[in-house]
Design a protein around this motif. Structure first.
Motif, PDB file in Angstrom:
ATOM      1  N   ALA A 320       0.855  -1.250   0.144  1.00 53.09           N
ATOM      2  CA  ALA A 320      -0.082   0.035  -0.018  1.00 53.09           C
ATOM      3  C   ALA A 320       0.692   1.394   0.164  1.00 53.09           C
ATOM      4  CB  ALA A 320      -0.830  -0.026   1.327  1.00 53.09           C
ATOM      5  N   PRO A 321       0.213   2.307  -0.477  1.00 53.96           N
ATOM      6  CA  PRO A 321       1.098   3.618  -0.482  1.00 53.96           C
ATOM      7  C   PRO A 321       1.947   3.907   0.752  1.00 53.96           C
ATOM      8  CG  PRO A 321      -1.021   4.040  -1.568  1.00 53.96           C
ATOM      9  CD  PRO A 321      -0.966   2.633  -1.092  1.00 53.96           C
ATOM     10  N   GLU A 322       1.422   3.810   1.870  1.00 47.55           N
ATOM     11  CA  GLU A 322       2.012   4.333   3.182  1.00 47.55           C
ATOM     12  C   GLU A 322       3.108   3.125   3.557  1.00 47.55           C
ATOM     13  OE1 GLU A 322      -1.788   1.913   3.975  1.00 47.55           O
ATOM     14  OE2 GLU A 322      -1.104   3.739   2.744  1.00 47.55           O
ATOM     15  N   ALA A 323       2.906   1.762   2.868  1.00 46.40           N
ATOM     16  CA  ALA A 323       3.846   0.678   3.558  1.00 46.40           C
ATOM     17  C   ALA A 323       5.019   0.620   2.643  1.00 46.40           C
ATOM     18  CB  ALA A 323       3.112  -0.524   3.318  1.00 46.40           C
ATOM     19  N   LEU A 324       5.039   1.397   1.242  1.00 45.72           N
ATOM     20  CA  LEU A 324       6.122   1.077   0.214  1.00 45.72           C
ATOM     21  C   LEU A 324       7.396   1.593   0.818  1.00 45.72           C
ATOM     22  CD1 LEU A 324       4.492   2.402  -3.061  1.00 45.72           C
ATOM     23  CD2 LEU A 324       5.448   0.092  -2.465  1.00 45.72           C
ATOM     24  N   PRO A 325       7.778   2.432   1.627  1.00 46.96           N
ATOM     25  CA  PRO A 325       8.937   2.801   2.210  1.00 46.96           C
ATOM     26  C   PRO A 325       9.678   1.711   3.007  1.00 46.96           C
ATOM     27  CG  PRO A 325       7.676   4.874   2.736  1.00 46.96           C
ATOM     28  CD  PRO A 325       6.847   3.575   2.473  1.00 46.96           C
ATOM     29  N   ASP A 326       8.897   0.851   3.542  1.00 42.76           N
ATOM     30  CA  ASP A 326       9.234  -0.433   4.441  1.00 42.76           C
ATOM     31  C   ASP A 326       9.191  -1.690   3.564  1.00 42.76           C
ATOM     32  OD1 ASP A 326       9.687   1.227   6.641  1.00 42.76           O
ATOM     33  OD2 ASP A 326       7.463   0.930   7.082  1.00 42.76           O
ATOM     34  N   ALA A 327       8.918  -1.481   2.220  1.00 40.88           N
ATOM     35  CA  ALA A 327       8.719  -2.757   1.494  1.00 40.88           C
ATOM     36  C   ALA A 327      10.186  -3.286   0.996  1.00 40.88           C
ATOM     37  CB  ALA A 327       7.950  -2.636   0.379  1.00 40.88           C
ATOM     38  N   GLU A 328      11.163  -2.445   1.011  1.00 40.82           N
ATOM     39  CA  GLU A 328      12.659  -2.943   0.791  1.00 40.82           C
ATOM     40  C   GLU A 328      12.513  -3.131  -0.774  1.00 40.82           C
ATOM     41  OE1 GLU A 328      14.194  -5.590   3.319  1.00 40.82           O
ATOM     42  OE2 GLU A 328      14.117  -4.192   4.908  1.00 40.82           O
ATOM     43  N   LEU A 329      11.898  -2.604  -1.567  1.00 41.88           N
ATOM     44  CA  LEU A 329      12.127  -2.663  -3.085  1.00 41.88           C
ATOM     45  C   LEU A 329      13.165  -1.681  -3.522  1.00 41.88           C
ATOM     46  CD1 LEU A 329       8.116  -2.443  -3.694  1.00 41.88           C
ATOM     47  CD2 LEU A 329       9.650  -4.423  -3.177  1.00 41.88           C
ATOM     48  N   SER A 330      13.392  -1.964  -5.017  1.00 41.39           N
ATOM     49  CA  SER A 330      14.285  -1.200  -5.627  1.00 41.39           C
ATOM     50  C   SER A 330      13.748   0.117  -5.973  1.00 41.39           C
ATOM     51  CB  SER A 330      14.703  -2.010  -7.206  1.00 41.39           C
ATOM     52  OG  SER A 330      13.631  -1.666  -7.994  1.00 41.39           O
ATOM     53  N   PRO A 331      14.394   1.327  -6.157  1.00 41.58           N
ATOM     54  CA  PRO A 331      13.757   2.527  -6.326  1.00 41.58           C
ATOM     55  C   PRO A 331      12.851   2.509  -7.265  1.00 41.58           C
ATOM     56  CG  PRO A 331      16.046   2.881  -5.716  1.00 41.58           C
ATOM     57  CD  PRO A 331      16.093   1.244  -5.965  1.00 41.58           C
ATOM     58  N   GLN A 332      13.203   1.713  -8.731  1.00 39.73           N
ATOM     59  CA  GLN A 332      12.399   1.802  -9.888  1.00 39.73           C
ATOM     60  C   GLN A 332      11.189   1.035  -9.548  1.00 39.73           C
ATOM     61  OE1 GLN A 332      15.494   0.733  -9.553  1.00 39.73           O
ATOM     62  NE2 GLN A 332      16.728   2.148 -11.114  1.00 39.73           N
ATOM     63  N   THR A 333      11.128  -0.256  -8.851  1.00 39.95           N
ATOM     64  CA  THR A 333       9.993  -0.913  -8.326  1.00 39.95           C
ATOM     65  C   THR A 333       9.066  -0.060  -7.404  1.00 39.95           C
ATOM     66  OG1 THR A 333      11.048  -2.831  -8.955  1.00 39.95           O
ATOM     67  CG2 THR A 333       9.044  -3.228  -7.700  1.00 39.95           C
ATOM     68  N   GLU A 334       9.508   0.561  -6.567  1.00 42.98           N
ATOM     69  CA  GLU A 334       8.778   1.405  -5.693  1.00 42.98           C
ATOM     70  C   GLU A 334       8.056   2.481  -6.436  1.00 42.98           C
ATOM     71  OE1 GLU A 334       9.258   4.439  -1.800  1.00 42.98           O
ATOM     72  OE2 GLU A 334      10.732   2.799  -2.202  1.00 42.98           O
ATOM     73  N   GLU A 335       8.869   3.233  -7.436  1.00 44.48           N
ATOM     74  CA  GLU A 335       8.205   4.086  -8.140  1.00 44.48           C
ATOM     75  C   GLU A 335       6.935   3.544  -8.966  1.00 44.48           C
ATOM     76  OE1 GLU A 335       7.217   7.618  -9.867  1.00 44.48           O
ATOM     77  OE2 GLU A 335       8.382   7.125  -7.894  1.00 44.48           O
ATOM     78  N   ARG A 336       7.066   2.483  -9.423  1.00 37.24           N
ATOM     79  CA  ARG A 336       6.284   1.811 -10.209  1.00 37.24           C
ATOM     80  C   ARG A 336       4.741   1.776  -9.663  1.00 37.24           C
ATOM     81  NH1 ARG A 336       6.155  -3.647 -12.930  1.00 37.24           N
ATOM     82  NH2 ARG A 336       4.507  -2.964 -14.245  1.00 37.24           N
ATOM     83  N   TRP A 337       4.850   1.099  -8.238  1.00 38.94           N
ATOM     84  CA  TRP A 337       3.902   1.001  -7.472  1.00 38.94           C
ATOM     85  C   TRP A 337       3.340   2.263  -7.229  1.00 38.94           C
ATOM     86  CZ3 TRP A 337       0.713  -2.698  -6.269  1.00 38.94           C
ATOM     87  CH2 TRP A 337       1.140  -4.103  -6.371  1.00 38.94           C
ATOM     88  N   ARG A 338       3.975   3.288  -6.873  1.00 36.68           N
ATOM     89  CA  ARG A 338       3.516   4.591  -6.501  1.00 36.68           C
ATOM     90  C   ARG A 338       2.776   5.023  -7.520  1.00 36.68           C
ATOM     91  NH1 ARG A 338       5.087   6.304  -1.588  1.00 36.68           N
ATOM     92  NH2 ARG A 338       7.006   5.683  -0.875  1.00 36.68           N
ATOM     93  N   ARG A 339       3.157   5.149  -8.805  1.00 35.82           N
ATOM     94  CA  ARG A 339       2.500   5.439  -9.820  1.00 35.82           C
ATOM     95  C   ARG A 339       1.053   4.969 -10.006  1.00 35.82           C
ATOM     96  NH1 ARG A 339       7.495   5.451 -12.898  1.00 35.82           N
ATOM     97  NH2 ARG A 339       6.636   3.753 -14.051  1.00 35.82           N
ATOM     98  N   TYR A 340       1.023   3.534  -9.948  1.00 30.62           N
ATOM     99  CA  TYR A 340       0.143   2.816 -10.153  1.00 30.62           C
ATOM    100  C   TYR A 340      -1.126   3.307  -9.057  1.00 30.62           C
ATOM    101  CZ  TYR A 340      -3.413  -1.094  -9.267  1.00 30.62           C
ATOM    102  OH  TYR A 340      -4.270  -1.982  -9.295  1.00 30.62           O
ATOM    103  N   TRP A 341      -0.621   3.280  -7.793  1.00 28.10           N
ATOM    104  CA  TRP A 341      -1.613   3.925  -6.734  1.00 28.10           C
ATOM    105  C   TRP A 341      -2.379   5.242  -6.990  1.00 28.10           C
ATOM    106  CZ3 TRP A 341      -3.478  -0.230  -4.759  1.00 28.10           C
ATOM    107  CH2 TRP A 341      -2.993  -1.137  -4.276  1.00 28.10           C
ATOM    108  N   MET A 342      -1.216   6.135  -7.420  1.00 30.68           N
ATOM    109  CA  MET A 342      -1.687   7.358  -7.639  1.00 30.68           C
ATOM    110  C   MET A 342      -2.673   7.394  -8.703  1.00 30.68           C
ATOM    111  SD  MET A 342       0.900  10.892  -8.598  1.00 30.68           S
ATOM    112  CE  MET A 342       1.944  10.318  -7.247  1.00 30.68           C
ATOM    113  N   ASN A 343      -2.373   6.728 -10.134  1.00 32.91           N
ATOM    114  CA  ASN A 343      -3.228   6.563 -11.118  1.00 32.91           C
ATOM    115  C   ASN A 343      -4.486   6.113 -10.825  1.00 32.91           C
ATOM    116  OD1 ASN A 343      -1.311   7.957 -12.886  1.00 32.91           O
ATOM    117  ND2 ASN A 343      -0.598   5.993 -13.600  1.00 32.91           N
ATOM    118  N   ALA A 344      -4.640   5.258  -9.597  1.00 35.96           N
ATOM    119  CA  ALA A 344      -5.951   4.616  -9.303  1.00 35.96           C
ATOM    120  C   ALA A 344      -6.737   5.706  -8.310  1.00 35.96           C
ATOM    121  CB  ALA A 344      -5.406   3.116  -8.586  1.00 35.96           C
ATOM    122  N   GLY A 345      -6.238   6.852  -8.040  1.00 39.03           N
ATOM    123  CA  GLY A 345      -6.784   7.923  -7.196  1.00 39.03           C
ATOM    124  C   GLY A 345      -6.495   7.577  -5.721  1.00 39.03           C
ATOM    125  N   LEU A 346      -5.383   6.708  -5.430  1.00 38.95           N
ATOM    126  CA  LEU A 346      -5.288   6.473  -4.145  1.00 38.95           C
ATOM    127  C   LEU A 346      -3.787   7.134  -3.506  1.00 38.95           C
ATOM    128  CD1 LEU A 346      -5.821   2.787  -3.987  1.00 38.95           C
ATOM    129  CD2 LEU A 346      -7.392   4.731  -3.140  1.00 38.95           C
TER     130      LEU A 346
END
Length: 346
Positions: A320-346
């Motif tokens: 989830a958006p607020e959990a991404l900093p603790d997910a320990e993903l690469s910067p590129q993957t974290e950014e993919r997820w952020r864009r996805y949630w943002m485009n979904a209106g979350l």
């Protein structure tokens, strides 16, 4: 001599890693009778690989790609150049190609009026992203060739003999181009498919001799390639015989059962269920590389899911958006997820 052709230009770290694996897979199966050529700009030369280099200028690349607006067009220009220079059959291979047989076997399939593709790829009407092509060609001189039932072929492997140059030239002739939106990058390849389907003596395919990592497997390959070929490092071609096959990472049985039970309770579709399984696998993976791979696979599935984003964010709470900093993903993957949630209106 027959030619196996690659093309790399611009900022291409991932393409270079893919090129390393592709060339090693060719060497593993033997390259006797094949001239391996790399068309590239100066920055993408690979002296560590047994490739004959054809270095092209930034101006040439800009011309081939319409100033970077149509990058896929460079494939056909590169084929045109190689066919004219060599006078023999040429097989263009995308860098995400792993050979499972000697490349000479692909090239043997290329004869006059028998071009080579990777595989069949459906019909124009089968994909929403191709509908602008149908609309643009309607009521034009191309409507007899390009219409909803036009068959499309996968040009990740594309082989020609010099006698077929006219087909390439016609597909690259701007007088035949309708107004195609910039979002459609592969019009020339689709037009070429239509020309060849109507005029070639026979169409041949190569999916039995080469593997292309598409769909979610691209994340599996890229994760392994980043570990195998660090950027800037030289490749030891002597190790080609030991090149490992890259396969899908394991999905533990208990996680598959958990995903199945969750899907039944929540009414998830098949794709969303697999995405949820990938999510579970991500946070059970023993390495950061594995977590990153599975997190990207999960996102691929969720991008096509019909489930409401408000429900998905609860299903995938660790991403989830607020959990991404603790997910320990690469910067590129974290950014993919952020864009996805943002485009979904979350």
């Amino acid at each position: 001599m027959a030619t196996l052709l690659y093309l790399v230009h611009g900022a291409a770290v991932q393409q270079q890693q893919q090129l390393s694996y592709s060339v090693l897979s060719a060497l593993k199966h033997g390259v006797d009778g094949v001239d391996m050529v790399l068309i590239c700009d100066a920055a993408n030369r690979r002296p560590d690989l047994p490739l004959r280099h054809v270095v092209i200028s930034p101006e040439q690349i800009a011309q081939w790609t319409d100033g970077g607006r149509r990058p896929a067009r460079a494939q056909l220009h590169a084929l045109d150049l190689a066919l004219r220079e060599t006078g023999g059959p040429v097989c263009w291979a995308s860098t995400d190609s792993a050979f499972t047989a000697a490349p000479a076997r692909l090239l043997e399939r290329i004869t006059p009026e028998t071009p080579l593709f990777f595989d069949r790829d459906g019909w124009l009407t089968s994909r929403p992203e191709w509908s602008p092509i149908i609309d643009a060609c309607k009521d034009t001189a191309l409507s007899e060739q390009i219409h909803p039932s036009t068959e499309v072929f996968d040009t990740g492997i594309l082989g020609f003999s010099p006698s077929d140059l006219d087909f390439i030239n016609q597909s690259l002739n701007p007088s035949f181009w309708p107004r195609i939106p910039n979002s459609v990058d592969n019009f020339e390849q689709i037009y070429l498919c239509a020309l060849l389907a109507q005029n070639a003596q026979e169409l041949r395919f190569s999916h039995d001799l080469v593997r292309r990592y598409q769909g979610y497997m691209q994340h599996v390959y890229q994760g392994r390639l980043e570990a195998m070929f660090p950027p800037g490092g030289a490749v030891n071609t002597a190790l080609a015989a030991q090149l490992p096959a890259i396969t899908e990472p394991p999905k533990p049985l208990h996680l598959r059962l958990k995903a199945k039970a969750y899907a039944l309770r929540r009414g998830l579709g098949h794709g969303t269920e697999f995405g949820y399984l990938a999510y579970l696998c991500a946070f059970a993976a023993p390495t950061p590389e594995g977590r990153n791979v599975w997190a990207n696979i999960a996102l691929d599935m969720m991008e096509r899911s019909a489930r409401a984003p408000q429900k998905l964010v609860k299903d995938l709470s660790k991403l989830a958006p607020e959990a991404l900093p603790d997910a320990e993903l690469s910067p590129q993957t974290e950014e993919r997820w952020r864009r996805y949630w943002m485009n979904a209106g979350l």
